[in-house]
Every structure is written in structure tokens, then in C-alpha cells.
Design a protein around this motif. Structure first.
Motif, mmCIF file in Angstrom:
data_model
loop_
_atom_site.group_PDB
_atom_site.id
_atom_site.type_symbol
_atom_site.label_atom_id
_atom_site.label_comp_id
_atom_site.label_asym_id
_atom_site.label_seq_id
_atom_site.Cartn_x
_atom_site.Cartn_y
_atom_site.Cartn_z
ATOM 1 N N ARG A 101 -24.108 -2.908 -92.658
ATOM 2 C CA ARG A 101 -24.932 -3.678 -93.590
ATOM 3 C C ARG A 101 -26.378 -3.185 -93.568
ATOM 4 O O ARG A 101 -27.011 -3.050 -94.616
ATOM 5 C CB ARG A 101 -24.870 -5.159 -93.232
ATOM 6 C CG ARG A 101 -25.576 -6.055 -94.224
ATOM 7 C CD ARG A 101 -25.396 -7.504 -93.859
ATOM 8 N NE ARG A 101 -26.225 -8.367 -94.678
ATOM 9 C CZ ARG A 101 -26.415 -9.664 -94.439
ATOM 10 N NH1 ARG A 101 -25.805 -10.222 -93.413
ATOM 11 N NH2 ARG A 101 -27.185 -10.378 -95.229
ATOM 12 N N ALA A 102 -26.916 -2.913 -92.369
ATOM 13 C CA ALA A 102 -28.295 -2.425 -92.268
ATOM 14 C C ALA A 102 -28.437 -1.061 -92.939
ATOM 15 O O ALA A 102 -29.425 -0.794 -93.629
ATOM 16 C CB ALA A 102 -28.722 -2.354 -90.809
ATOM 17 N N GLU A 103 -27.440 -0.186 -92.746
ATOM 18 C CA GLU A 103 -27.496 1.138 -93.364
ATOM 19 C C GLU A 103 -27.396 1.040 -94.885
ATOM 20 O O GLU A 103 -28.083 1.774 -95.609
ATOM 21 C CB GLU A 103 -26.359 2.006 -92.818
ATOM 22 C CG GLU A 103 -26.546 2.424 -91.369
ATOM 23 C CD GLU A 103 -25.336 3.129 -90.805
ATOM 24 O OE1 GLU A 103 -24.266 3.021 -91.422
ATOM 25 O OE2 GLU A 103 -25.455 3.758 -89.756
ATOM 26 N N GLN A 104 -26.542 0.137 -95.361
ATOM 27 C CA GLN A 104 -26.403 -0.047 -96.811
ATOM 28 C C GLN A 104 -27.696 -0.534 -97.424
ATOM 29 O O GLN A 104 -28.122 -0.050 -98.483
ATOM 30 C CB GLN A 104 -25.268 -1.042 -97.088
ATOM 31 C CG GLN A 104 -24.969 -1.211 -98.580
ATOM 32 C CD GLN A 104 -23.827 -2.188 -98.799
ATOM 33 O OE1 GLN A 104 -23.630 -3.118 -98.032
ATOM 34 N NE2 GLN A 104 -23.061 -1.972 -99.856
ATOM 35 N N GLN A 105 -28.346 -1.487 -96.773
ATOM 36 C CA GLN A 105 -29.617 -1.990 -97.270
ATOM 37 C C GLN A 105 -30.681 -0.912 -97.253
ATOM 38 O O GLN A 105 -31.529 -0.822 -98.159
ATOM 39 C CB GLN A 105 -30.070 -3.188 -96.442
ATOM 40 C CG GLN A 105 -29.226 -4.434 -96.627
ATOM 41 C CD GLN A 105 -29.730 -5.611 -95.788
ATOM 42 O OE1 GLN A 105 -30.760 -5.519 -95.145
ATOM 43 N NE2 GLN A 105 -28.992 -6.699 -95.814
#
Length: 284
Positions: free
Chosen positions: A275-279
């Protein structure tokens, strides 16, 4: 006694002799963290009597902490975590009595099958040197925890959040266009930029936060807090890392992209990271 019983007794004796002769601590636990078998080395490393390990009793002044000084999750939580993930887990531990650290141990957790039942095998080794360096867990350029140690710290943070009802925030910081900077200025200047950023993050953020190098051009911060979204932590990291700096003869203001994810600890590590990488990919 039957021939089978005699053979089993002899095998058990050989097994006990071999385990007792090992120079590493060995613990075998069930899924609830109950110790089923151990050896004298494990008891010595844990600063406990062997009987205490097997019965689960602990002296009132005995404490098990991680290398940040925080209390460790209980063994049942760790055993369940290893069995659910099906992958090894390595954790540095500090044994303390009366608030004073007595020894540092490196614990390797492994999910195993014993007679068709799920068990956890824990190998304990004393820390005679800087374990992160000796195991290659620190990034050689910046001296920060590398990816493997970051994942371990994040897992511990999530476990504590679940146990204590607190929150854990993961912040990712991407050094934008680092590849172009390396091409224009050279890799030595790029390394200088990264080491300066690492020092700023380490010195500018709380000692209670974990600052790590997540990838070639990415840093990560793990923070635990009682409430909030984690946005303040991310903004602090951006501010600390974003100050202008001198690299060689040039004054440079690093371009940064920052994302963060805050969780109550019930999301698995890979989901938090994804999720952090996607954001991060959607940040300008």
C-alpha cells in the motif's frame, strides 16, 4: 518393554545427548509458545533455569526486550506469527534483570513439522559482535538497517500495535530522479547525497523511530504512536530530509516523494508495504 520401546528410548537418549552437546540454544515450542524441549545452552542464554523454560515461569525481575528497549511480544504471538507466515523470523533480544541488561541474543524462529504437528524451532546465539553488521543486515553505504532488518522491525511493530492497541506507521521516502543525478554528477556524488540524507533522518527524527534504507533510492521510517494518521511523522521526515545540502561544490535540494500507511497492526507486513509503495507511485 518391547523392542520398539527400547529403540525409541535409545533414540531419545541419542537425541538428548546431541542437543545437549550443541553450542547454540535450542527451543522447541508449540503453536501457543509453550516450550516442549530445550537444552542447557538456551537456559544459560536466557538467564533462566531449564525448569523455568519448560514450565513458563519467570522471575519477577526478569524481562525480555528487543534491541530498542521495548518489551517483546509474548512467545505465543511470535509462534503464531511464524506458523501463519510459514517463513523464518530473526529477532535480536536483550535479557534484563532489575532493569539492567545482562545479555544480548539473536533468535532465529523456524516453522517445522514434528510427527505431523506444527511446531516452532528457535535457535539462540549470543551476540559477541555487532550482529546486524556481522549478518549483513545493515546497509554498507549509510549504516542504516537494510531491507531485511526493516521487515523484521516492521513485523515487531505490527505485533506490538496489535497487543497494545496502538498504531504503527510506515513512511517511505523516495529520492526522486536519483538515477539522473548519478548520470550527471557521478555515483560518488550520488552516494554522498544518500549518506547525507541518512544522517539527517537518523538525527532529525525520534530515537524511538526506526530509520532504514529500503531500496537503492528509498528510505523508510517506522514509528509507533497511540493515535493519529501518521501524517505528522511523514511531514517531519520530509522536512528533515528536504533541507538544501552541499554535495561536492554544488548546493542541492533533493527532490522527495513521501507516502505513509498507518495501521492498528492487523494488516500483514506485505500489505502495508504494498500500500505504501502504491501510494508513493502517485506522489508528484
Amino acid at each position: 518393554m518391547s523392542v520398539v520401546d527400547v529403540a525409541a528410548a535409545r533414540l531419545a537418549s541419542v537425541w538428548d545427548d546431541n542437543i545437549s552437546g550443541l553450542n547454540v540454544g535450542v527451543l522447541l515450542t508449540d503453536e501457543r509458545g509453550q516450550v516442549l524441549a530445550t537444552n542447557d545452552v538456551a537456559a544459560e542464554l536466557m538467564q533462566l533455569a531449564k525448569a523455568d523454560l519448560l514450565t513458563g515461569s519467570r522471575p519477577a525481575d526478569w524481562h525480555l526486550r528487543d534491541d530498542t528497549g521495548a518489551s517483546m511480544p509474548d512467545w505465543a504471538e511470535l509462534a503464531g506469527q511464524v506458523l501463519r507466515a510459514g517463513s523464518p523470523l530473526s529477532i535480536p533480544m536483550v535479557i534484563a534483570r532489575n532493569g539492567q541488561p545482562l545479555s544480548r541474543i539473536w533468535a532465529d524462529y523456524h516453522a517445522v513439522q514434528v510427527r505431523g504437528r506444527s511446531r516452532v524451532l528457535i535457535l539462540l546465539q549470543p551476540v559477541h559482535t555487532d550482529v546486524p553488521h556481522s549478518r549483513g543486515l545493515l546497509d554498507p553505504l549509510t549504516g542504516l538497517p537494510g531491507r531485511v532488518l526493516l521487515l523484521d522491525r516492521l513485523e515487531q511493530s505490527l505485533v506490538r500495535a496489535r497487543c497494545r492497541g496502538t498504531l504503527s506507521t510506515l513512511v517511505l521516502i523516495d529520492v526522486h530522479q536519483l538515477a539522473e543525478f548519478n548520470v550527471e554528477q557521478g555515483f560518488d556524488r550520488g552516494d554522498e547525497l544518500l549518506t547525507t540524507l541518512a544522517g539527517r533522518l537518523r538525527e532529525g527524527l525520534s530515537d524511538e523511530h526506526t530509520v532504514a534504507r529500503y531500496g537503492g533510492d528509498e528510505f523508510a521510517v517506522i514509528a509507533e504512536h497511540p493515535s493519529g494518521t501518521g501524517e505528522a511523522i511523514a511531514e517531519q521526515a520530509r522536512e528533515v530530509a528536504g533541507w538544501p545540502m552541499r554535495v561536492g561544490r554544488r548546493r542541492v535540494r533533493p527532490g522527495l516523494r513521501v507516502s505513509w500507511v498507518t495501521t492498528d497492526g492487523h494488516a500483514p507486513v506485505h500489505s502495508v508495504l504494498a500500500r505504501a509503495e502504491q501510494q508513493l507511485q502517485h506522489r508528484v
